[in-house]
Write a protein that holds these residues in place. Structure first.
Motif, PDB file in Angstrom:
ATOM      1  N   LEU A   1       1.062 -10.243  12.128  1.00 57.42           N
ATOM      2  CA  LEU A   1       1.996  -9.650  13.089  1.00 57.42           C
ATOM      3  C   LEU A   1       3.433 -10.076  12.814  1.00 57.42           C
ATOM      4  CD1 LEU A   1      -0.122  -9.913  16.349  1.00 57.42           C
ATOM      5  CD2 LEU A   1       0.314  -7.867  14.979  1.00 57.42           C
ATOM      6  N   SER A   2       3.623 -11.331  12.408  1.00 54.43           N
ATOM      7  CA  SER A   2       4.968 -11.803  12.069  1.00 54.43           C
ATOM      8  C   SER A   2       5.518 -11.061  10.859  1.00 54.43           C
ATOM      9  CB  SER A   2       4.960 -13.303  11.793  1.00 54.43           C
ATOM     10  OG  SER A   2       4.647 -14.015  12.949  1.00 54.43           O
ATOM     11  N   GLN A   3       4.681 -10.902   9.830  1.00 58.18           N
ATOM     12  CA  GLN A   3       5.116 -10.183   8.630  1.00 58.18           C
ATOM     13  C   GLN A   3       5.413  -8.726   8.937  1.00 58.18           C
ATOM     14  OE1 GLN A   3       2.030 -10.847   5.746  1.00 58.18           O
ATOM     15  NE2 GLN A   3       2.845 -12.836   5.144  1.00 58.18           N
ATOM     16  N   LEU A   4       4.583  -8.116   9.774  1.00 58.76           N
ATOM     17  CA  LEU A   4       4.811  -6.716  10.132  1.00 58.76           C
ATOM     18  C   LEU A   4       6.108  -6.550  10.911  1.00 58.76           C
ATOM     19  CD1 LEU A   4       1.249  -5.503  11.110  1.00 58.76           C
ATOM     20  CD2 LEU A   4       2.648  -4.690   9.210  1.00 58.76           C
ATOM     21  N   GLN A   5       6.411  -7.515  11.766  1.00 56.07           N
ATOM     22  CA  GLN A   5       7.640  -7.433  12.547  1.00 56.07           C
ATOM     23  C   GLN A   5       8.855  -7.499  11.627  1.00 56.07           C
ATOM     24  OE1 GLN A   5       8.015 -10.348  15.641  1.00 56.07           O
ATOM     25  NE2 GLN A   5       9.394  -9.055  16.803  1.00 56.07           N
ATOM     26  N   ILE A   6       8.782  -8.330  10.603  1.00 61.10           N
ATOM     27  CA  ILE A   6       9.878  -8.430   9.641  1.00 61.10           C
ATOM     28  C   ILE A   6       9.984  -7.137   8.831  1.00 61.10           C
ATOM     29  CG2 ILE A   6      10.634  -9.601   7.525  1.00 61.10           C
ATOM     30  CD1 ILE A   6       9.392 -12.182   8.783  1.00 61.10           C
ATOM     31  N   LEU A   7       8.835  -6.616   8.375  1.00 61.62           N
ATOM     32  CA  LEU A   7       8.838  -5.401   7.565  1.00 61.62           C
ATOM     33  C   LEU A   7       9.336  -4.191   8.344  1.00 61.62           C
ATOM     34  CD1 LEU A   7       5.453  -5.684   5.632  1.00 61.62           C
ATOM     35  CD2 LEU A   7       7.745  -5.820   4.674  1.00 61.62           C
ATOM     36  N   SER A   8       8.873  -4.070   9.577  1.00 60.71           N
ATOM     37  CA  SER A   8       9.222  -2.870  10.341  1.00 60.71           C
ATOM     38  C   SER A   8      10.521  -3.026  11.110  1.00 60.71           C
ATOM     39  CB  SER A   8       8.089  -2.516  11.307  1.00 60.71           C
ATOM     40  OG  SER A   8       7.957  -3.524  12.291  1.00 60.71           O
ATOM     41  N   GLY A   9      10.969  -4.273  11.288  1.00 59.85           N
ATOM     42  CA  GLY A   9      12.218  -4.502  11.990  1.00 59.85           C
ATOM     43  C   GLY A   9      12.136  -4.190  13.461  1.00 59.85           C
ATOM     44  N   GLY A  10      10.946  -4.248  14.013  1.00 61.66           N
ATOM     45  CA  GLY A  10      10.795  -3.936  15.429  1.00 61.66           C
ATOM     46  C   GLY A  10       9.618  -4.662  16.024  1.00 61.66           C
ATOM     47  N   GLN A  11       9.222  -4.214  17.190  1.00 63.21           N
ATOM     48  CA  GLN A  11       8.116  -4.845  17.879  1.00 63.21           C
ATOM     49  C   GLN A  11       6.799  -4.355  17.313  1.00 63.21           C
ATOM     50  OE1 GLN A  11       8.769  -3.892  21.990  1.00 63.21           O
ATOM     51  NE2 GLN A  11       9.903  -5.778  22.316  1.00 63.21           N
ATOM     52  N   VAL A  12       5.825  -5.247  17.317  1.00 58.26           N
ATOM     53  CA  VAL A  12       4.480  -4.880  16.911  1.00 58.26           C
ATOM     54  C   VAL A  12       3.555  -5.129  18.087  1.00 58.26           C
ATOM     55  CG1 VAL A  12       4.809  -5.251  14.449  1.00 58.26           C
ATOM     56  CG2 VAL A  12       4.104  -7.148  15.885  1.00 58.26           C
ATOM     57  N   SER A  13       2.385  -4.532  18.043  1.00 57.28           N
ATOM     58  CA  SER A  13       1.470  -4.546  19.171  1.00 57.28           C
ATOM     59  C   SER A  13       0.141  -5.174  18.768  1.00 57.28           C
ATOM     60  CB  SER A  13       1.253  -3.097  19.618  1.00 57.28           C
ATOM     61  OG  SER A  13       0.088  -2.951  20.345  1.00 57.28           O
ATOM     62  N   VAL A  14      -0.585  -5.660  19.768  1.00 62.25           N
ATOM     63  CA  VAL A  14      -1.920  -6.191  19.497  1.00 62.25           C
ATOM     64  C   VAL A  14      -2.905  -5.071  19.198  1.00 62.25           C
ATOM     65  CG1 VAL A  14      -1.640  -8.332  20.785  1.00 62.25           C
ATOM     66  CG2 VAL A  14      -2.450  -6.280  21.955  1.00 62.25           C
ATOM     67  N   ASP A  15      -2.490  -3.814  19.377  1.00 62.76           N
ATOM     68  CA  ASP A  15      -3.346  -2.677  19.023  1.00 62.76           C
ATOM     69  C   ASP A  15      -3.373  -2.437  17.515  1.00 62.76           C
ATOM     70  OD1 ASP A  15      -4.132  -2.122  21.601  1.00 62.76           O
ATOM     71  OD2 ASP A  15      -2.535  -0.685  21.956  1.00 62.76           O
ATOM     72  N   ILE A  16      -2.590  -3.188  16.758  1.00 57.36           N
ATOM     73  CA  ILE A  16      -2.575  -3.045  15.301  1.00 57.36           C
ATOM     74  C   ILE A  16      -3.741  -3.823  14.710  1.00 57.36           C
ATOM     75  CG2 ILE A  16      -1.275  -3.508  13.186  1.00 57.36           C
ATOM     76  CD1 ILE A  16       1.271  -3.111  14.822  1.00 57.36           C
ATOM     77  N   LYS A  17      -4.467  -3.185  13.812  1.00 55.68           N
ATOM     78  CA  LYS A  17      -5.609  -3.802  13.139  1.00 55.68           C
ATOM     79  C   LYS A  17      -5.422  -3.652  11.628  1.00 55.68           C
ATOM     80  CE  LYS A  17      -8.570  -3.669  16.935  1.00 55.68           C
ATOM     81  NZ  LYS A  17      -8.308  -4.873  17.626  1.00 55.68           N
ATOM     82  N   LYS A  18      -6.269  -4.361  10.875  1.00 59.31           N
ATOM     83  CA  LYS A  18      -6.262  -4.233   9.416  1.00 59.31           C
ATOM     84  C   LYS A  18      -7.462  -3.392   9.001  1.00 59.31           C
ATOM     85  CE  LYS A  18      -6.194  -8.733   8.872  1.00 59.31           C
ATOM     86  NZ  LYS A  18      -6.156 -10.088   8.317  1.00 59.31           N
ATOM     87  N   LEU A  19      -7.246  -2.501   8.060  1.00 56.67           N
ATOM     88  CA  LEU A  19      -8.314  -1.703   7.471  1.00 56.67           C
ATOM     89  C   LEU A  19      -8.402  -2.063   5.999  1.00 56.67           C
ATOM     90  CD1 LEU A  19     -10.344   0.675   7.193  1.00 56.67           C
ATOM     91  CD2 LEU A  19      -8.363   2.164   6.897  1.00 56.67           C
ATOM     92  N   TYR A  20      -9.573  -2.521   5.580  1.00 55.11           N
ATOM     93  CA  TYR A  20      -9.835  -2.794   4.172  1.00 55.11           C
ATOM     94  C   TYR A  20     -10.814  -1.743   3.670  1.00 55.11           C
ATOM     95  CZ  TYR A  20      -7.859  -7.456   4.790  1.00 55.11           C
ATOM     96  OH  TYR A  20      -7.015  -8.503   5.044  1.00 55.11           O
ATOM     97  N   THR A  21     -10.541  -1.193   2.487  1.00 54.34           N
ATOM     98  CA  THR A  21     -11.450  -0.229   1.892  1.00 54.34           C
ATOM     99  C   THR A  21     -11.341  -0.267   0.375  1.00 54.34           C
ATOM    100  OG1 THR A  21     -12.181   2.084   1.883  1.00 54.34           O
ATOM    101  CG2 THR A  21      -9.805   1.698   2.038  1.00 54.34           C
ATOM    102  N   GLU A  22     -12.423   0.139  -0.247  1.00 45.17           N
ATOM    103  CA  GLU A  22     -12.449   0.283  -1.702  1.00 45.17           C
ATOM    104  C   GLU A  22     -12.420   1.759  -2.090  1.00 45.17           C
ATOM    105  OE1 GLU A  22     -15.034  -3.774  -2.368  1.00 45.17           O
ATOM    106  OE2 GLU A  22     -16.071  -1.875  -2.204  1.00 45.17           O
ATOM    107  N   TYR A  23     -12.064   2.614  -1.123  1.00 41.96           N
ATOM    108  CA  TYR A  23     -11.967   4.045  -1.401  1.00 41.96           C
ATOM    109  C   TYR A  23     -10.950   4.242  -2.523  1.00 41.96           C
ATOM    110  CZ  TYR A  23     -11.505   9.050  -0.709  1.00 41.96           C
ATOM    111  OH  TYR A  23     -11.490  10.400  -0.906  1.00 41.96           O
ATOM    112  N   PRO A  24     -11.298   5.032  -3.542  1.00 41.69           N
ATOM    113  CA  PRO A  24     -10.459   5.087  -4.754  1.00 41.69           C
ATOM    114  C   PRO A  24      -9.062   5.669  -4.592  1.00 41.69           C
ATOM    115  CG  PRO A  24     -12.264   6.669  -4.890  1.00 41.69           C
ATOM    116  CD  PRO A  24     -12.493   5.853  -3.657  1.00 41.69           C
ATOM    117  N   SER A  25      -8.837   6.534  -3.633  1.00 42.63           N
ATOM    118  CA  SER A  25      -7.494   7.102  -3.436  1.00 42.63           C
ATOM    119  C   SER A  25      -6.739   6.302  -2.392  1.00 42.63           C
ATOM    120  CB  SER A  25      -7.580   8.553  -2.969  1.00 42.63           C
ATOM    121  OG  SER A  25      -8.133   9.359  -3.972  1.00 42.63           O
TER     122      SER A  25
END
Length: 124
Positions: free
Chosen positions: A55-79
């Protein structure tokens, strides 16, 4: 020395069947208008909670507020999915918010996704 198989990058207990809604535009040559189309793509991935560090990294990257509704998605899908692609997990819909290079393996991708809530119409 052991090697990591591509099948070992996401633990089986976290894997689930998901759907990505891929939107594209096609030119109608008879009218010159762009027509939006969408296609559901089935894939396997893992949706995990974000950490305070994420969340800290996302706040720096996006320059705004982030929410606890943000999750991580990991996939090996080729595209690689694009920002704003909708991801369906059963009845729950998410939208890709940020794409991050995972760095460990070229076939593993990490996305940050936000839960989309339905808009409730005006009631009485």
């Amino acid at each position: 020395m052991s090697t990591i198989s591509p099948d070992d990058l996401i633990l089986d207990e976290f894997k689930k069947d998901l759907v990505a809604v891929i939107e594209t535009s096609v030119l109608d040559r008879s009218t010159g208008e762009w027509i939006k189309t969408s296609e559901d793509v089935n894939f396997v991935g893992a949706i995990l909670p974000t950490t305070l560090r994420d969340l800290s990294q996302l706040q720096i990257l996006s320059g705004g507020q982030v929410s606890v509704d943000i999750k991580k998605l990991y996939t090996e899908y080729p595209s690689t999915f694009k920002n704003e692609t909708v991801i369906k997990d059963g009845d729950i819909k998410y939208q890709i918010y940020t794409i991050k290079d995972y760095g460990i393996a070229s076939n593993l991708r990490r996305y940050y996704i936000k839960r989309l809530e339905p808009v409730n119409g005006g009631g009485s």
